[in-house]
Design an enzyme around this catalytic site. Structure first.
Site, PDB file in Angstrom:
ATOM      1  N   LYS A 108       2.833  -0.950   3.269  1.00 35.56           N
ATOM      2  CA  LYS A 108       2.594   0.425   3.711  1.00 35.56           C
ATOM      3  C   LYS A 108       1.105   0.759   3.798  1.00 35.56           C
ATOM      4  O   LYS A 108       0.705   1.648   4.533  1.00 35.56           O
ATOM      5  CB  LYS A 108       3.330   1.400   2.809  1.00 35.56           C
ATOM      6  CG  LYS A 108       4.838   1.261   2.955  1.00 35.56           C
ATOM      7  CD  LYS A 108       5.618   2.393   2.350  1.00 35.56           C
ATOM      8  CE  LYS A 108       7.088   2.301   2.728  1.00 35.56           C
ATOM      9  NZ  LYS A 108       7.793   1.200   2.039  1.00 35.56           N
TER      10      LYS A 108
HETATM   11  C1  LIG Z   1       9.007   0.657   2.460  1.00 38.75           C
HETATM   12  C2  LIG Z   1       9.313  -0.749   2.117  1.00 38.75           C
HETATM   13  C3  LIG Z   1      10.304  -1.492   2.794  1.00 38.75           C
HETATM   14  C4  LIG Z   1      11.170  -0.885   3.888  1.00 38.75           C
HETATM   15  O1  LIG Z   1      10.447  -0.614   5.057  1.00 38.75           O
HETATM   16  P1  LIG Z   1      11.020   0.381   6.163  1.00 38.75           P
HETATM   17  O2  LIG Z   1       9.908   0.600   7.105  1.00 38.75           O
HETATM   18  O3  LIG Z   1      11.415   1.635   5.417  1.00 38.75           O
HETATM   19  O4  LIG Z   1      12.203  -0.274   6.772  1.00 38.75           O
HETATM   20  C5  LIG Z   1      10.490  -2.816   2.447  1.00 38.75           C
HETATM   21  N1  LIG Z   1       9.764  -3.389   1.449  1.00 38.75           N
HETATM   22  C6  LIG Z   1       8.818  -2.711   0.777  1.00 38.75           C
HETATM   23  C7  LIG Z   1       8.076  -3.407  -0.303  1.00 38.75           C
HETATM   24  C8  LIG Z   1       8.548  -1.374   1.075  1.00 38.75           C
HETATM   25  O5  LIG Z   1       7.601  -0.702   0.388  1.00 38.75           O
END
Ligand SMILES: *Cc1c(COP(=O)(O)O)cnc(C)c1O
Length: 454
Positions: A108
């Site tokens: 993220k």
């Molecule tokens: C947010 C997240 C996901 C999921 O991603 P999306 O974009 O919501 O599908 C998967 N793995 C980790 C470590 C995350 O922080």
């Protein structure tokens, strides 16, 4: 580039007009009017920030200082390597795409760091300020805080469930000493935090008086920023521009994998997008049956960042599935609101899917560690498990590494009987002084806090 709403009842807008907004006024999500085409030959060989500028300039064509912003976002200083998203080859044709080398050790950061700089730039231009209100169970909140700390004109109010995050996650947020970061530990669970955000946002007068904004996963800039590393990963794993590849993506809100879908629509030769769900398998159910069914209860799992009852970005894909017919999307989502589900013909295209459970996760973490000497986190393990199930000969498989194992040490210990590796700079994270305020599960308490600190 103009953006239109998936529900077809809102005027088209430019990128800078939608940057600070959440939903379109008709309740839909903004998507580009059409997907721009990429010229692979001219993109191969570019550095990450050159590539990011080339891709993002098509989506953010009304931002004159994009090049400077991108250049100061994707640096070795922030992401640990010049590659930003290094490719780790486990064996020929089987790779991990490292997306977790930013400040909070999860993918993220890649979008959020850009968002922070975009916000700062636009607020400065408009000579105005913004108060970000969010709720987090861990990853999103810390990525947002690290991206917005110290930014001029922005205050961050982040609600988290008091006493319910891992010590590491807590420290990642609460140890920030920047005066514009406000950690509010709510006496309740994550759902309570989300409800509080909704309640405060429903108070329109309060919302506009205090310029309350959000950084949630439906923000188009976050999706666009994620498109870039699909290109980067592709160029790292291939030598020719006609080689097809597959990406395996652990999915929750369908943001990450939807970015892969956009990359494919732009012309990146992706044979398959392999979607991995955990026990909360809303998306796997859809791709295997065509039925999209919201869950009443979210199961708490050992890949917590994928624990969702519905996938907030999914509507963008549905819009394309129904031929970009906004009225049809309105119908489907009305049905979803009243009956909790809708059906579409089972899509037979670029997506395949699978499901991974706690036991799968433990087994996959151990297998990858024993065979390749590489430690992966539980979310990445979900992607690897399902990715290998769909692996095809002659098609390189890139599994997206979405977090580092140190964030989820309990599961790593269960899988491997040892503690995860920890980056040097975070060795004593949990012992740093922490700054947070405990508040009641009450929208008035949140409003009062914002009034006193905005
Ligand atoms: C947010 C997240 C996901 C999921 O991603 P999306 O974009 O919501 O599908 C998967 N793995 C980790 C470590 C995350 O922080």
């Amino acid at each position: 580039m103009l953006y239109v709403s998936t529900r077809g009842n809102a005027p088209p807008r430019r990128f800078t007009d939608i940057l600070l907004e959440g939903l379109a006024p008709d309740g839909g999500l903004y998507v580009p009017e059409d997907y721009p085409k990429a010229d692979l030959a001219s993109l191969r060989g570019k550095s990450y920030s050159e590539l990011a500028h080339a891709v993002l300039a098509q989506f953010m064509d009304d931002l004159p200082d994009l090049k400077r912003i991108v250049g100061s976002t994707y640096t070795k200083n922030i992401f640990g390597t010049d590659d930003i998203t290094p490719l780790k080859t486990l064996e020929p044709g089987f790779h991990l795409l490292g997306l977790s080398n930013g400040p909070t050790l999860a993918f993220k950061d890649i979008a959020m760091q850009l968002l922070g700089n975009l916000f700062e730039s636009i607020l400065k231009k408009e000579r105005t300020t913004l108060n970000i209100l969010g709720a987090t169970s861990g990853d999103t909140g810390s990525a947002a805080e690290h991206a917005l700390r110290g930014k001029r004109g922005i205050q961050v109010f982040m609600l988290s469930p008091h006493g319910r995050m891992s010590p590491f996650q807590r420290a990642q947020m609460y140890a920030l000493q920047d005066p514009n970061i406000h950690n509010l530990a709510v006496k309740g669970v994550f759902d309570d935090c989300q409800d509080l955000v909704k309640q405060v946002n429903a108070d329109r007068a309060f919302k506009s008086k205090h310029r309350i904004g959000a950084v949630n996963s439906i923000n188009w800039a976050r999706v666009a920023a994620q498109v870039v590393y699909y290109f980067k990963g592709y160029f790292s794993a291939t030598e020719e521009d006609d080689q097809e590849v597959a990406f395996a993506v652990p999915s929750g809100n369908f943001g990450n994998i939807y970015a892969g879908y956009v990359a494919r629509a732009m012309g990146l030769p992706i044979r398959k997008l392999i979607l991995a769900s955990n026990e909360n398998d809303v998306l796997d159910e859809f791709f295997s049956t065509g039925r999209y069914r919201v869950r009443k209860n979210v199961q708490e799992t050992s890949s917590p960042s994928m624990d969702i009852s519905k996938a907030s970005n999914f509507e963008r894909y549905v819009f394309d599935l129904v031929g970009r017919d906004g009225a049809r999307v309105r119908d489907l989502y009305r049905r979803l609101d009243s009956r909790g589900e809708f059906d579409l013909p089972r899509p037979d295209g670029e997506f395949v899917s699978g499901r991974s459970t706690h036991a799968d996760r433990l087994r996959t973490i151990k297998q990858v560690y024993d065979r390749f000497g590489v430690m992966i986190d539980p979310h990445t393990a979900d992607g690897v498990k399902v990715g290998l199930e769909h692996r095809q000969p002659g098609v390189p498989l890139l599994c997206l590494e979405t977090a580092l194992p140190v964030k989820f040490s309990q599961t790593i210990r269960e899988a491997l009987g040892r503690d995860p590796e920890r980056p040097k700079r975070l060795e004593s994270l949990e012992t740093l002084p922490q700054r947070f305020t405990v508040i009641e599960r009450d929208p008035d308490a949140v409003r009062r806090y914002i009034e006193d600190h905005a």
